[in-house]
Design an enzyme around this catalytic site. Sequence first.
Site, PDB file in Angstrom:
ATOM      1  N   CYS A  18       0.846  -1.197   0.000  1.00  0.00           N
ATOM      2  CA  CYS A  18       0.000   0.000   0.000  1.00  0.00           C
ATOM      3  C   CYS A  18       0.878   1.242   0.000  1.00  0.00           C
ATOM      4  CB  CYS A  18      -0.932   0.006   1.216  1.00  0.00           C
ATOM      5  SG  CYS A  18      -0.055   0.047   2.795  1.00  0.00           S
ATOM      6  N   CYS A  21       3.419   1.466   2.793  1.00  0.00           N
ATOM      7  CA  CYS A  21       4.658   0.719   2.540  1.00  0.00           C
ATOM      8  C   CYS A  21       5.596   1.540   1.656  1.00  0.00           C
ATOM      9  CB  CYS A  21       4.338  -0.607   1.856  1.00  0.00           C
ATOM     10  SG  CYS A  21       3.245  -1.687   2.788  1.00  0.00           S
ATOM     11  N   ASP A 437       6.444  26.039 -33.861  1.00  0.00           N
ATOM     12  CA  ASP A 437       7.504  26.375 -34.794  1.00  0.00           C
ATOM     13  C   ASP A 437       7.018  26.041 -36.200  1.00  0.00           C
ATOM     14  OD1 ASP A 437      10.027  27.115 -35.727  1.00  0.00           O
ATOM     15  OD2 ASP A 437      10.724  25.046 -35.656  1.00  0.00           O
ATOM     16  N   ASP A 658      11.508  21.600 -32.728  1.00  0.00           N
ATOM     17  CA  ASP A 658      12.313  20.470 -33.163  1.00  0.00           C
ATOM     18  C   ASP A 658      13.122  19.852 -32.037  1.00  0.00           C
ATOM     19  OD1 ASP A 658      14.341  22.271 -32.725  1.00  0.00           O
ATOM     20  OD2 ASP A 658      14.801  22.594 -34.833  1.00  0.00           O
ATOM     21  N   ASP A 662      15.052  24.899 -30.654  1.00  0.00           N
ATOM     22  CA  ASP A 662      14.074  25.589 -29.806  1.00  0.00           C
ATOM     23  C   ASP A 662      14.198  25.179 -28.350  1.00  0.00           C
ATOM     24  OD1 ASP A 662      12.827  26.857 -32.059  1.00  0.00           O
ATOM     25  OD2 ASP A 662      11.943  24.928 -32.544  1.00  0.00           O
TER      26      ASP A 662
END
Length: 772
Positions: A18, A21, A437, A658, A662
């Site tokens: 859970c 844990c 772009d 790209d 950028d």
Amino acid sequence: MAESTRETLTLPVVGMTCASCQHHVEQALRATGGVDDVRVDLMAHRASIVFDPAVTAPEQFVAAIRNAGYDAVLPRENGVAAHAEDANADAMRKAAATLAAGAAAMLLAMPLDAGHGAYDSFLAQALPWLCAIPVSALRWFLLATTLAVVAWAGRGIYLSAVRALRHGTTNMNTLVSLGTSVAFLYSAYATVWPAPGRHVYFDAVLLILGFLLLGKALEARAKRRALGALDSLSRLRPATARRRLDGVETVVPLAEIRPGDSIAVLPGERFPVDATILEGRTTVDESMLTGEATPLAREAGGRVLAGSLNYDGAVLCRAESLGEETMLAQIARMVDQAQGSRAPMERLADAASAVFVPVVLALAAVTFVVWLAATRSLALALANTVAVLVIACPCAMGLAVPAALTVAVGRGAQLGVLFKGGEALERLAHLDAVALDKTGTLTVGKPVLETMQGRGTREVGIGGPSDQGTMGRRDQEAEAWNERDLLRMAAAAEERSNHPLAHAVVAFARAYGPEGLRWEPAEEVRILPGRGLSARVEGHECLLGNEALFSEFFIPLPADVTAPHPGVTRLWMAVDGKPAAYFDARDALRPDAAAAVASLRRAGLRVQMLTGDSAAAAAPIAREAGIDAVEAGLDPAGKLQRIRALQQNGLRVAMVGDGINDAAALATAEAGIAMGSGADLAQEAGDVLLLRAQPMAIPAALALARQTVRVMRQNLGWAVGYNLVGIPLAAGVFYPAFHILLTPWLAAAAMALSSICVLANSLRLRGWNFAG
């Protein structure tokens, strides 16, 4: 410490059940020296640790996990996956046997509740053989049977609770162990010292354990389905390859293949490595890698990817990238890392898991005291207390977010969309604007050179020279260059660049004339992002780029040059500080670009184009794509400023580019979306990588992110709502108004169902498809 000294270790962790844990394991690892970062994945049962190996050895992390009450093994130890499979099958067998024993115990316990006239009469007529068995014999038989089944099937649950207690922690097994132990001990007491009003709950003990084991087994199966996309990727690469050496083909293990080896691939086989085709032609299916469903034609010189399917042609390839360097391995690695990441929405579960079990223990104690005081019935107080302990479920809360994230990341990979983590996915779901772009994103990214014009030369088109005038006639004293010289020098410089315009110039030069041009490599090549490049070619200083580059180097543009045609990008060239030529190229809009922009608008997003190209080149593309807002002539810094301006206006912005030129804008935007180049994907900028060079993948990624966040919220709502309603219901809060009480075994069934509901809801994302 230097960054290079850091290492990452991934350990399989056994015993986590859970969110509590998960929290305890993470705390134990963070307390170990030399640790920079820890991520514990409850879905995949593993821990990823970034640490300094000079300070801490891997064995210390294994010891820390074991000291916290769980188990771990180093990656070199084999059999972990097989052990998990066997453990799940064993849990399913134990669940079936325990539930069957619980049902039988419920049947055998019927005579023990005798004392009601109508009930006794019905039981005597329906099950006369059962009524003939002495009540004391039934009690002792149920005690012995329950003890045996609990010791066999529930041993792991009780040991986990004892280990947690020994280390001063609690988890879900603590609640179940305490509840079933209380019920069993009271039932044993009622068996040894029977008295009127002393009921036994052996059937409840067995059914509680049975439903818990069944829930764990079904949960493990659902987790494996959620992780199925990663398993599918790992199965794509074949184990062997056909290596051709000196004309002889031999099937060898994939590990023996080296870069440069010749590999034969027959129709119907998968490519074992990333390779370049040397001989033959075929069509390949890359859908499992890029999401591109259409078979792609490949011939000599074409690139093929490991894991892609060879459809209909026998080909000979040269091995390029092997093993972990293949695109398949990079995708699998990114999916693995993303599935193990943590989303911001998990903070609620983390905060709740830290206090959940202690709070439930306190509520159980209050329930016992209140019911004992109100009814003076120890049996009723115990039954409601056990129901509270059993119905509480931290598992559903711990799985709510990671289950949805794991399935979504896997589904995204199948569609050619790679999310880099849960935080990136969440940010993508809350956008207001998208900046696109132009080159390579909206356009094909393969511009074709239409014309070239140099000083003292005629303008040259693809079909050859044509008398259309010269450039810069006023500078008659400058050295005159013929078109072959200029084109050769431009190609030598641009050969070292990855920009699409550079590829266009090089391709034009190679196709020039009957045999194409040849050139010596350029020297001192320097890429100037967003502007162009400088290089030394044949002893001359060359500049190739846009108008901003000429302005930066104080080179005046010729006054008598005509403006480029709409949609044409112009590349200027200067030699030794003087204008020498220009190249006009045209790029085509991607077929689905307009549909992608329309889809983004329908999703309520503001769409804008940011490009380094000229306004004359950008306007026709924007108009064709359906984009009204265009910012042209931007270098990387200019794009960054536009992104920040949108953010200052209160907009959450995604930048699509790209992934290389950028990078700054992608990193600054709330969500960076990069068109994957198929190179080293892990080094691409951006939060999301699109493996398909198709703009429609952009709205698809956004839609998947939004749907995933919706599923996360649904899961959290269910997990929180279940506990907020279930615990008071089990405690009997609604009894005065509605006379509703939950038996302990019904509470156990509800607890098992809660986690399964979260996983089942998350698994709906496996079948998600973008509707456009």
